[in-house]
Design an enzyme around this catalytic site. Structure first.
Site, PDB file in Angstrom:
ATOM      1  N   CYS A   2       0.821  -1.200   0.000  1.00 46.68           N
ATOM      2  CA  CYS A   2       0.000   0.000   0.000  1.00 46.68           C
ATOM      3  C   CYS A   2       0.852   1.246   0.000  1.00 46.68           C
ATOM      4  O   CYS A   2       2.073   1.201   0.076  1.00 46.68           O
ATOM      5  CB  CYS A   2      -0.912   0.004   1.227  1.00 46.68           C
ATOM      6  N   LEU A  51      -3.368  -2.023  -2.006  1.00 51.18           N
ATOM      7  CA  LEU A  51      -3.166  -3.164  -2.891  1.00 51.18           C
ATOM      8  C   LEU A  51      -3.580  -4.384  -2.082  1.00 51.18           C
ATOM      9  O   LEU A  51      -2.920  -4.761  -1.113  1.00 51.18           O
ATOM     10  CB  LEU A  51      -1.700  -3.277  -3.325  1.00 51.18           C
ATOM     11  N   ILE A  54      -4.089  -9.658   1.623  1.00 52.48           N
ATOM     12  CA  ILE A  54      -4.674 -10.499   2.669  1.00 52.48           C
ATOM     13  C   ILE A  54      -6.056  -9.942   3.006  1.00 52.48           C
ATOM     14  O   ILE A  54      -6.239  -8.726   3.075  1.00 52.48           O
ATOM     15  CB  ILE A  54      -3.793 -10.505   3.936  1.00 52.48           C
ATOM     16  N   GLY A  76       2.323  -2.694   4.398  1.00 53.87           N
ATOM     17  CA  GLY A  76       3.204  -3.822   4.648  1.00 53.87           C
ATOM     18  C   GLY A  76       2.476  -5.125   4.875  1.00 53.87           C
ATOM     19  O   GLY A  76       1.286  -5.265   4.588  1.00 53.87           O
TER      20      GLY A  76
END
Length: 628
Positions: A2, A51, A54, A76
């Site tokens: 991100c 982005l 998870i 992260g």
């Protein structure tokens, strides 16, 4: 992966315009094309570009705690988030999402800043705590993810993943930092302890910054450092097994993703080891990709194909032209600051290829720094042995005289290029190593800089940071000190910046299993003979990987991504090199006659200045983009 951005007013909680936060975050849309968010409150604003990796459908950011007291924007991956989640649930935490972001909120509520010691991951985040009236910024141990910040004229502290996020704020003054230009010309990148834009800072790897309402912005605090002062005990076989176990665990932890995942495969030791361990852990064919060159001397596709066949990977390759300099402006836009590691062109191309099929790619970055894989470590180790045989005064007199009179034979076979080695032997180990990691020597920089620029530097010398790091290193040996200094400067400033910016430019998440902090801490304790033996760097790792990889992969000479920039400046870019002397941008700091001389000498083959000319080209393009 991100992009994050935000503002915080430490003194007066002024209102924050959400549109301003959005503009800062959207300047980094390439880091997070899947979603965006903005959160503001009196005196604070957080922005995010996502982005999704998870919990793809959940975990929107900025994310608030259930009671609204905590809000975070996070860039992260926390690889041990499941274990931390279970630990927090056992302590009463109730989770609303299934991703890793919420773990940070509950972790802060329970442990505060001590939470960082529990995290295994790559990250940069900003967490606002309304109860404590503070903003907490943190960066991962090795500096895989970036974080820039600056104090603005209206009293705000602004922060952003990339420099371009800060540049989107109209109150940021755009003035070049002359010391950063000296540093860049020395190393080919702007180190993390400075920035090309005056007043902008980068939160250093393994550091955090706690800003409390009503108090001045303090200096960052170090929360982690690599320690080379201890030595592991045990047989080579036992240490080998421990290393394999750490590598295996690091790779498996980084294979967790809710999106397609693959790996870069160059055919070298590091990427091949990662692919081997991925194949061992996966029930499906690992997706791998390789970039080849139309220059056979720089093409490793054959080795990559050998590894791909050995592990039955789903392999793709692409050939790029050796004259791929059309990417210059793309790289300038991706890096913001000038960046002259020419392997960034190939790195960008392999990221571009990977992104066609995957969203996450594992790389082999970090093993050279952790396990002494670079040739310069071998030279430093040998030179320190020679230094130990003679008093410093005799070395300075003997080797210094030889070095000054020995011709600079850039054109000669490597064994005959003794000038640099002789001069290094005349200095102490820290000074010698500081010069060995450089691109443009102090003497050539002195020739290139104008008199006005030299005066403006006030004696600042780029190599001094290396000398300080090596002399203050928690270390036992010269090799320890060299590796430690590279962890402080080269790794975050060059290697990890290159991977982060090129991968994020195409919205790809790159993960570095060989930089798992547990593996790095273990490697730092290895006896020198386990890292470097009989001229072989990464000795223990290569020995450990013999069960997976053939000898011609493990023990062939290191190649890496090589870009023929010297040939470019004697061919298709010769005109651009000559035109540098007429640049109005470079005229602010450099002597045009000196640039003319080095460009002409390089083109005629009288000297080797290809890397310095590449530095000047990238500097001019970057400064034009940043300052007009």
């Amino acid at each position: 992966m991100c992009g994050i951005a935000g503002l915080y007013y430490p003194t007066t909680p002024k209102p924050v315009d959400p549109a301003r936060i959005r503009a800062m975050a959207d300047a980094q849309a390439h880091r997070g094309p899947d979603g965006s968010g903005v959160w503001t409150a009196p005196g604070v604003g957080l922005g995010h570009r996502r982005l999704s990796i998870i919990d793809v459908a959940g975990s929107p950011q900025p994310m608030a705690s259930a009671d609204g007291a905590l809000t975070i924007t996070f860039n992260g991956e926390i690889y041990n988030y499941v274990a931390l989640r279970h630990e927090l649930q056992a302590r009463g935490a109730v989770f609303r999402t299934s991703g890793d972001t919420e773990v940070l909120l509950h972790g802060w509520a329970l442990w505060g800043p001590a939470m960082l010691d529990k995290l295994n991951g790559m990250f940069a985040f900003a967490l606002h705590d309304s109860r404590r009236q503070c903003l907490f910024l943190a960066r991962d141990r090795l500096g895989v993810k970036p974080l820039h910040y600056a104090e603005l004229s209206d009293g705000a502290l602004a922060f952003s993943s990339e420099l371009k996020g800060l540049l989107a704020h109209p109150s940021l003054r755009r003035e070049p930092e002359i010391r950063a230009i000296e540093d860049y010309m020395a190393f080919g990148y702007v180190p993390d302890d400075t920035c090309i834009v005056a007043g902008v800072k980068k939160l250093a790897a393994g550091h955090s910054l706690l800003i409390e309402r009503g108090r001045p912005v303090p200096a960052p605090s170090r929360w982690w450092d690599v320690d080379f002062s201890r030595r592991a005990t045990g047989s080579a076989r036992a240490l080998e097994e421990e290393l394999v176990a750490l590598m295996r665990d690091a790779v498996r932890a980084r294979m967790v993703a809710d999106v397609p995942l693959g790996a870069f495969l160059s055919g070298g030791v590091d990427s091949s080891a990662v692919v081997a361990l991925m194949a061992e852990a996966s029930s499906k064919a690992v997706r791998t990709c390789t970039i080849g060159f139309d220059d056979a001397g720089h093409d490793e596709r054959g080795y990559a194909a050998q590894v791909a066949q050995r592990f039955a990977t789903d392999h793709r390759e692409r050939v790029v032209a050796a004259d791929d300099f059309a990417l210059i402006d793309t790289l300038v836009a991706a890096f913001d600051e000038p960046f002259a590691d020419a392997s960034a062109l190939a790195t960008y191309r392999v990221c571009e290829l990977a992104r066609e099929n995957v969203t996450v790619a594992l790389s082999g970055d970090g093993a050279d720094e952790a396990l002494a894989g670079y040739r310069r470590y071998r030279f430093q180790h040998a030179e320190e042995r020679v230094r130990g045989l003679l008093p410093a005064t005799m070395r300075a007199r003997v080797f210094g005289a030889l070095g000054r009179h020995y011709p600079k034979a850039d054109w000669a076979p490597r064994p005959l290029r003794a000038k640099t080695t002789l001069l290094a032997l005349a200095e102490d180990g820290a000074e010698g190593y500081a010069r060995s990691v450089g691109v443009t020597t102090p003497a050539l920089r002195a020739l290139l800089f104008s008199d006005a620029a030299t005066r403006a530097l006030h004696g600042h010398r780029a190599e001094d940071r290396y000398v300080r790091s090596m002399r203050d290193a928690p270390a036992r040996d010269a090799l320890d000190r060299a590796q430690y200094a590279d962890f402080q400067h080269w790794l975050p400033g060059d290697i990890l910046a290159k991977t982060d910016r090129t991968s994020m430019a195409v919205s790809l998440e790159a993960r570095e299993p060989l930089l798992d902090y547990r593996l790095v801490e273990f490697a730092a304790t290895l006896p020198v003979s386990m890292r470097l033996r009989r001229g072989q760097g990464k000795w223990l790792m290569k020995k450990a990987m013999e069960r997976y990889l053939p000898a011609d992969i493990l023990y062939r000479p290191k190649m890496g991504f090589v870009t023929p920039i010297s040939a470019w400046f004697r061919g298709p870019l010769a005109g651009e090199a000559a035109a540098l002397a007429k640049s109005r941008v470079l005229a602010n700091w450099f002597d045009s006659a000196a640039i003319t001389t080095i460009a002409a000498d390089h083109r005629a083959g009288r000297a080797e200045h290809g890397r310095t000319l590449w530095q000047l080209v990238m500097l001019e393009r970057s400064m034009q983009r940043l300052f007009g």
